[in-house]
Design an enzyme around this catalytic site. Structure first.
Site, short mmCIF file in Angstrom:
data_model
loop_
_atom_site.label_atom_id
_atom_site.label_comp_id
_atom_site.label_asym_id
_atom_site.label_seq_id
_atom_site.Cartn_x
_atom_site.Cartn_y
_atom_site.Cartn_z
N LYS A 284 -2.84 5.31 11.27
CA LYS A 284 -1.74 4.85 10.43
C LYS A 284 -2.34 3.99 9.32
O LYS A 284 -3.12 3.09 9.58
CB LYS A 284 -0.77 4.01 11.26
CG LYS A 284 0.29 3.31 10.40
CD LYS A 284 1.28 2.54 11.28
CE LYS A 284 2.34 1.86 10.44
NZ LYS A 284 2.18 0.42 10.31
N CYS B 254 -2.09 -4.27 21.35
CA CYS B 254 -0.86 -3.73 20.78
C CYS B 254 -1.14 -2.28 20.39
O CYS B 254 -2.14 -2.00 19.73
CB CYS B 254 -0.47 -4.53 19.54
SG CYS B 254 0.70 -3.65 18.48
N HIS C 169 -1.12 -2.09 16.31
CA HIS C 169 -2.15 -2.78 15.55
C HIS C 169 -3.54 -2.67 16.16
O HIS C 169 -4.53 -3.05 15.54
CB HIS C 169 -1.76 -4.25 15.36
CG HIS C 169 -0.59 -4.42 14.43
ND1 HIS C 169 0.71 -4.39 14.88
CD2 HIS C 169 -0.53 -4.54 13.10
CE1 HIS C 169 1.53 -4.52 13.83
NE2 HIS C 169 0.80 -4.61 12.74
N CYS D 27 3.11 -7.36 14.83
CA CYS D 27 4.48 -6.84 14.93
C CYS D 27 5.50 -7.97 14.90
O CYS D 27 6.69 -7.70 14.74
CB CYS D 27 4.68 -6.09 16.25
SG CYS D 27 3.75 -4.57 16.42
N CYS E 200 2.58 -9.81 20.00
CA CYS E 200 1.72 -9.28 18.92
C CYS E 200 2.17 -9.92 17.62
O CYS E 200 3.32 -9.71 17.19
CB CYS E 200 1.83 -7.76 18.83
SG CYS E 200 1.00 -7.14 17.33
N LYS F 121 -2.80 -2.36 6.20
CA LYS F 121 -3.68 -3.34 5.56
C LYS F 121 -4.80 -3.72 6.50
O LYS F 121 -5.92 -3.92 6.11
CB LYS F 121 -2.86 -4.57 5.18
CG LYS F 121 -1.83 -4.23 4.14
CD LYS F 121 -0.87 -5.35 3.91
CE LYS F 121 0.32 -5.27 4.85
NZ LYS F 121 1.57 -5.70 4.23
N HIS G 84 4.11 1.49 2.28
CA HIS G 84 5.32 0.78 1.83
C HIS G 84 5.99 1.54 0.69
O HIS G 84 7.21 1.69 0.64
CB HIS G 84 4.96 -0.63 1.34
CG HIS G 84 4.20 -1.44 2.33
ND1 HIS G 84 2.92 -1.88 2.09
CD2 HIS G 84 4.51 -1.86 3.57
CE1 HIS G 84 2.49 -2.56 3.14
NE2 HIS G 84 3.44 -2.55 4.06
N HIS H 262 0.84 -1.20 0.00
CA HIS H 262 0.00 0.00 0.00
C HIS H 262 0.88 1.25 0.00
O HIS H 262 2.12 1.16 -0.05
CB HIS H 262 -0.99 -0.02 1.17
CG HIS H 262 -0.37 -0.08 2.53
ND1 HIS H 262 0.39 0.93 3.04
CD2 HIS H 262 -0.38 -1.05 3.48
CE1 HIS H 262 0.80 0.62 4.24
NE2 HIS H 262 0.36 -0.59 4.54
#
Ligand code: MSP
Length: 537
Positions: free
Chosen positions: A313, A162, A165, A140, A137, A316, A31, A28
């Site tokens: 953030k 987390c 996430h 991560c 997690c 995905k 990246h 996405h």
């Protein structure tokens, strides 16, 4: 100790890496942000005439990938192969990423060397067997410290989440192998103190120093509850922890343990580009692993901020992931490469909005830059039949333009090439574009053209030469950022014929005035930045 990445000299390459990305899903914008930044940085250094090595790749082991493959009813390897070939590599090609290598952690050139590295550490007594229990997690791929976790709300009420996430952590209890990371705290602090530029930006550096000052725990470096990973060489019931496996890509991809000449000519990295979410891995664990093995440490670890959508953030898992292709199909690849580096200060978080992109595209790319290029080419065509005239009547106004270009070159070279302050570097070039537009507005060549005296014609020639020569400099400076449009401009200035390939033009010399020869064939090329279509529904 061997030279660090900031002290590398001589025939060694300027080596830049991106994180190797998890292939649990397609890439996405987040990246692509880091990868485009690295591409601009390395193209810049190549265009300084330096030897460069730009590495990217994919991180394919671990529980996260394994679970994704299971959910899709395929083997993890088949899943990775498909994603790499159908999603990751095609995107980098689409975005014109000029990486020199692409490493996959499932390749034998990597896995064999990872085993050797870990075996070496084991033989040196750096690794021992122990037990661990703690919150993990999977997003991560990291054991979390209880203090890192946040309290869940709504559907996760009563659970610990987390912080990255925003998903519940899992309590894991395992017998693992441990790396004696705790012993490296003082050495790391000493290293940070001796190399103040090692972690950038400053806020990231402070965070890491604080973290290490609190004392480090030993690092669990193996997992035994699943098998999608590189087997621990002396105990095949365990696989090597995915982060240890992944970090080693920076060494294995450049010949560690296999091609000594290549390794010594490349390693360590001058710059590891990462997102701030993976800062500790790169600035604490990775250097400690290298210290344990007596290998040189990288020059710098530079953390970019997060691309945010709606205050979150972009990722995905939170469904805000926008495909880069959704934007390139509308704005074009070059504008895409330019936009994020232009709009967001590297190191800070930034929000993406379609409206902001459209507004900047129209005002800065299409109106300021694109129009300048097409007006100048049109006037050389109209008044001089497309043959670039000689500048015989230069005065103060022209000298100011020449100085403007020299200043843009110096600023962009320092900001982009050294400080990784892409925004300021790009802005310096666009300030110059504005200056040239202002110069044309003031000089009014269309009025000067009416003066058919030799003096009038000499002034007209001088103004148009000055504008075209300025554009030569701009094409060179923007080539690392926008290679396709720079090439179009280069050809329209007749520069390919007279000066050779654009990629061979040194950025640091772009301000040496008088590069374009009189007589160069200037043509009105394709529009650099076409008017945008309506926003798709
Ligand atoms: N596989 C690990 C990295 C191993 S490196 C030895 C990993 N992969 S990841 O697929 O999750 O990608 C992480 C990187 O992608 C981030 O560090 C960052 O460079 C980039 N980004 C992912 N999402 C991002 C944003 N929303 N914004 C900016 N960059 C982000 O972690």
């Amino acid at each position: 100790m061997a030279a660090t990445g900031s002290e590398k000299q001589g025939a060694t390459a300027y080596y830049v890496s991106t994180p190797i990305y998890y292939v649990n899903d397609a890439p996405h914008l987040g990246h692509a942000y880091t990868t485009v930044a690295g591409d601009v940085l390395t193209r810049w250094h190549r265009q300084r005439g330096e030897k460069v090595w730009y590495l990217t790749g994919t991180d394919e082991h671990g529980q996260k990938i394994m679970r994704t493959a299971e959910a899709n009813n395929v083997t993890p390897q088949a899943w990775c192969d498909k994603l790499v070939e159908e999603a990751w590599k095609p995107l980098w090609e689409h975005l014109n990423i000029a990486n020199d290598d692409f490493i996959r952690t499932t390749e034998k050139r990597h896995t064999d060397r990872v085993q050797e590295f870990v075996q070496d550490l084991y033989d040196k007594g750096e690794i021992y067997k122990g037990g661990y229990e703690g919150p993990y997690c999977v997003g991560c791929e990291e054991y979390k410290l209880p203090g890192d976790l946040i309290d869940g709300e709504g559907e996760f009420a009563g659970q610990k989440l987390c912080p990255i996430h925003k998903k519940p952590v899992e309590l894991l209890k395992e017998e693992n192998y441990f790396f004696k990371l705790s012993e490296y705290g003082p050495k790391l602090l000493e290293f940070y103190a001796a190399n103040p530029g090692f972690i950038q930006p400053e806020s990231a550096r402070n965070e890491v120093v604080n973290f290490v000052e609190q004392g480090l725990q030993d690092l669990s470096i193996s997992r035994s509850t699943f098998d999608w990973g590189v087997p621990v060489p002396w105990d095949d019931k365990h696989v090597i922890y995915v982060w240890v496996d992944a970090l080693l890509n920076y060494a294995t991809a450049v010949g560690y343990g296999a091609n000594q000449e290549k390794f010594e000519g490349t390693f360590p990295a001058n710059v590891h580009l990462i997102g701030k979410d993976i800062l500790r891995f790169h600035s604490v664990i990775w250097p400690a692993m290298l210290m344990a093995q007596g290998l040189p440490l990288p020059g710098k670890v530079v953390a970019n901020g997060w691309l945010m959508v709606g205050g979150e953030k972009m990722s995905k898992s939170n469904l805000t992931g926008i495909k880069p292709q959704d934007l390139t199909s509308h704005f074009g690849v070059d504008a895409y490469r330019w936009y994020f580096l232009r709009a967001i200060a590297y190191g800070s978080d930034g929000s993406f909005s379609w409206e902001d992109f459209s507004a900047r595209y129209t005002s800065e790319l299409a109106n300021d830059y694109g129009n300048l290029a097409s007006r100048v080419a049109a006037m050389v065509g109209k008044y001089f039949g497309g043959a670039l005239p000689e500048a015989t009547a230069a005065g103060d106004a022209e000298r100011a333009v020449q100085e403007g270009l020299a200043k843009a070159v110096a600023t962009a070279d320092r900001k982009i090439g050294e400080e990784l302050d892409f925004q300021s570097g790009i802005l310096a070039v666009f300030e110059f574009v504005k200056q040239v537009n202002g110069y044309i507005t003031e000089q009014e060549p269309w009025k000067v053209a009416k003066d058919t005296s030799p003096e009038g014609q000499a002034r007209l020639a001088t103004v148009l030469y000055t504008a075209a020569e300025s554009l030569r400099g701009v094409a060179v400076l923007l080539n690392p950022v926008m290679p396709e449009t720079s090439q179009k401009l280069w050809e329209s200035l007749g520069a390919e014929e007279s000066l050779g390939a654009l990629a061979d033009q040194k950025v640091q010399n772009a301000g040496v005035w008088g590069g374009l020869p009189a007589g160069a064939t200037v043509t009105k090329g394709a529009v650099l930045f076409p008017r945008l279509e309506e926003k798709p529904a």
